[in-house]
Design an enzyme around this catalytic site. Structure first.
Site, short mmCIF file in Angstrom:
data_model
loop_
_atom_site.label_atom_id
_atom_site.label_comp_id
_atom_site.label_asym_id
_atom_site.label_seq_id
_atom_site.Cartn_x
_atom_site.Cartn_y
_atom_site.Cartn_z
CB ALA A 16 -0.96 -0.01 1.19
N GLY A 17 1.96 1.21 -0.76
CA GLY A 17 2.76 2.42 -0.99
C GLY A 17 2.11 3.24 -2.09
CD GLU A 51 5.28 -2.55 -19.92
OE1 GLU A 51 5.00 -3.27 -20.88
OE2 GLU A 51 6.39 -2.00 -19.78
CG ASP A 66 15.58 1.84 -9.79
OD1 ASP A 66 14.70 1.05 -9.41
OD2 ASP A 66 15.40 2.73 -10.65
CE LYS A 80 13.26 1.12 -12.72
NZ LYS A 80 13.39 2.57 -12.49
#
EC number: 1.1.1.3
Lengths: 330, 209
Positions: free
Chosen positions: A8-9, A138, A209, A213
């Site tokens: 729930a961010g 996605e 990060d 990806k």
């Protein structure tokens, strides 16, 4: 579709808020300590789902989403589990177990969490093979940018490389350093004040990060190019060659600018390699996007080069990618 | 161009013009660089670096003659010195493209330093940044070691040391790399940077982003 949103961010909350607009119903929401599960009575008028406004308000006011146990959300009667908990490395838990729990029940899972797809892609594929459910992810690459689905549309076997600017925080810092002639520390403090950088910016500025990806894209390319998954090479963060922007001096950006160039943290993935590093690019070139913008450049064998730029982060932007995936599972 | 064909010795010193006129004179040459005119000999200019010792020039000319090159002119710049303290020599000769490759390879294997072999040899230009303790780690040594790598030569250097010579500084380097050897040149720079604990910001090569 009936969604169970785990996490729930910013992303999880946006999925809860926007799901109705896309024709879906949220039947359960969990954060790390609490959950709310629709019981058919406390939802919106005429609906079966939870009340999105009530969930978001409760999270804001009391830091919890409901009175139920997080495991109740995992056990709820959903069609698609949305995994939006924070990215973890290594065993990628608890996200990995949330996804496999859905697959074991022959339900679908849509991930916004990079950990399982970057660190345990092979395990995920095996779990999918044993299930009637599918996974989509996605939202893990480039936020709102349809990177994974574009590669899938072109077919991974016809994509030779995917590269781009995949971290808005690092790009913001490099853009400001070049524009203002300031050093890294100064611009980082500014970015933290603006909420563009976290208090501990390591994940973004050290390239981790962006590397995750690219690892995900490398897995898509590698597994997508072969018929037999056993023949595909699996990538994890350990396979990526990563260097960040922390020590790039302002003087380097000035020298680049004198020559009509600038520096961007560029990630590159092929079916064989993953590399993230600050690179020199033409100042007004396609890859030199500004501020927190991201860009994905796809190199193809028959369709030339494709560029897609846009917002690489943010609650509603990432939620739009999640809900796009949910739509593809219908 | 045709008027210069008569002034052979003068024209021959100018590699591009000479190559152009040679190709223009050949009926079936498809392009001025002789890319499709496999058999037609054309004029080539090679710049060599020789140690200032007796016999060096002769030793350098042998591989040309022995491999079917037709020597046209030799310009021995005895008064000049290269950055490495050697003597630059410019040699013009006629050869077919295949022979030309063999001659350059033969020169190199004889230990002759070929600085430039025809215009196409340094076909690729690449700009990169270096940063770190550039001055403490001997910038001129860094540059001469890049020069020493066969794939590339340093065409231009800009240095920025805003906090003085003992702090982190940055340099922008423009390298001229031999055709197809940009990656090798970048790998050599990377290795050198690793050794000296410098950081390299490489260009995105092959991407005219």
């Amino acid at each position: 579709m009936r969604l169970a949103v785990i996490g729930a961010g910013a992303v999880g909350r946006s999925v809860v808020e926007l799901a109705g607009e896309y024709g879906h119903e949220v039947v359960a929401v969990a954060d790390s300590s609490s959950a709310t599960v629709a019981d058919g009575t406390d939802g919106r008028a005429g609906g079966i789902g939870v009340d999105p406004d009530a969930v978001v308000a409760r999270k804001a006011e009391r830091g919890i989403v409901g009175d139920a146990d997080p495991d109740d959300a995992l056990a709820a009667d959903y069609d698609v589990l949305v995994e939006a908990t924070p990215t973890t490395l290594g065993d990628a838990e608890p996200g990995f177990s949330h996804v496999t729990a859905a697959l074991e029940r022959d339900r679908h899972a849509v991930l916004a969490n990079k950990g399982p797809v970057a660190e345990r892609f092979g395990d995920l594929r095996a779990a999918v093979d044993d299930s009637d459910g599918e996974i989509r992810f996605e939202a893990t690459v480039g936020g709102a940018i349809p990177a994974v689905s574009t590669v899938e549309d072109i077919e991974p076997g016809h994509v030779t490389a995917v590269r781009g600017v995949l971290n808005g925080t690092a790009n913001f810092i490099l853009t400001r350093m070049a524009a203002e002639g300031l050093d890294y520390d100064h611009v980082l403090a500014e970015a933290q004040d603006l909420g563009v950088a976290e208090a501990d910016p390591s994940f973004d500025v050290d390239g981790t990060d962006a590397a995750l990806k690219c690892v995900i894209l490398a897995n898509v390319l590698s597994f997508g190019a072969v018929d037999d998954p056993d023949a595909a090479r699996e990538f994890t963060l350990a396979d990526a060659d990563v260097s960040g922007i922390r020590d790039v001096p302002g003087s380097a950006l000035r020298l680049a600018a004198e020559d009509g160039r600038t520096v961007r943290l560029i990630g590159e993935a092929t079916g064989e390699t993953v590399r993230v590093a600050p690179r020199l690019v033409p100042e007004n070139g396609t890859l030199a996007v500004s501020g927190t913008q991201n860009i994905v450049q796809i190199e193809t064998t028959h369709a030339g080069r494709l560029n897609i730029s846009g917002r690489g982060a943010g609650g509603p932007e990432t939620a739009s990618a999640v809900l796009g995936d949910v739509g593809r599972l219908e | 161009m045709s008027d210069r064909r008569d002034g052979a010795p003068e024209a021959a010193l100018d590699a591009e013009d000479a190559a152009d006129s040679a190709a223009a004179g050949s009926a079936d040459a498809a392009s001025p660089d002789g890319g499709h005119a496999a058999a037609a000999p054309s004029t080539h200019t090679v710049r060599l670096e020789l140690v200032d010792e007796p016999g060096q020039l002769l030793a350098a000319l042998h591989p040309i003659a022995d491999n079917g090159g037709n020597l046209l002119s030799i310009y021995h710049e005895r008064g000049n010195k290269t950055p490495r303290g050697r003597i630059p020599v410019e040699v013009d000769f006629e050869a077919t493209p295949e022979r030309f490759e063999e001659i350059v390879d033969a020169l190199r294997s004889e230990g002759v330093n070929v600085m430039q072999a025809g215009t196409e040899r340094y076909a690729e230009e690449v700009t990169l940044l270096l940063f770190g303790h550039l001055i403490d780690t001997d910038l001129s040594d860094t540059l001469s070691r890049i020069e020493a790598c066969e794939s590339a030569s340093v065409a231009d250097v800009s240095l920025a040391a805003p906090q003085g010579t003992e702090e982190v500084s940055s340099a922008r380097l423009r390298l001229e790399a031999r055709a197809g050897e940009t990656d090798a040149a970048l790998a050599a720079v990377r290795e050198l940077a690793d050794e000296k604990e410098l950081r390299v910001v490489e260009p995105l090569t092959g991407v005219d982003a």
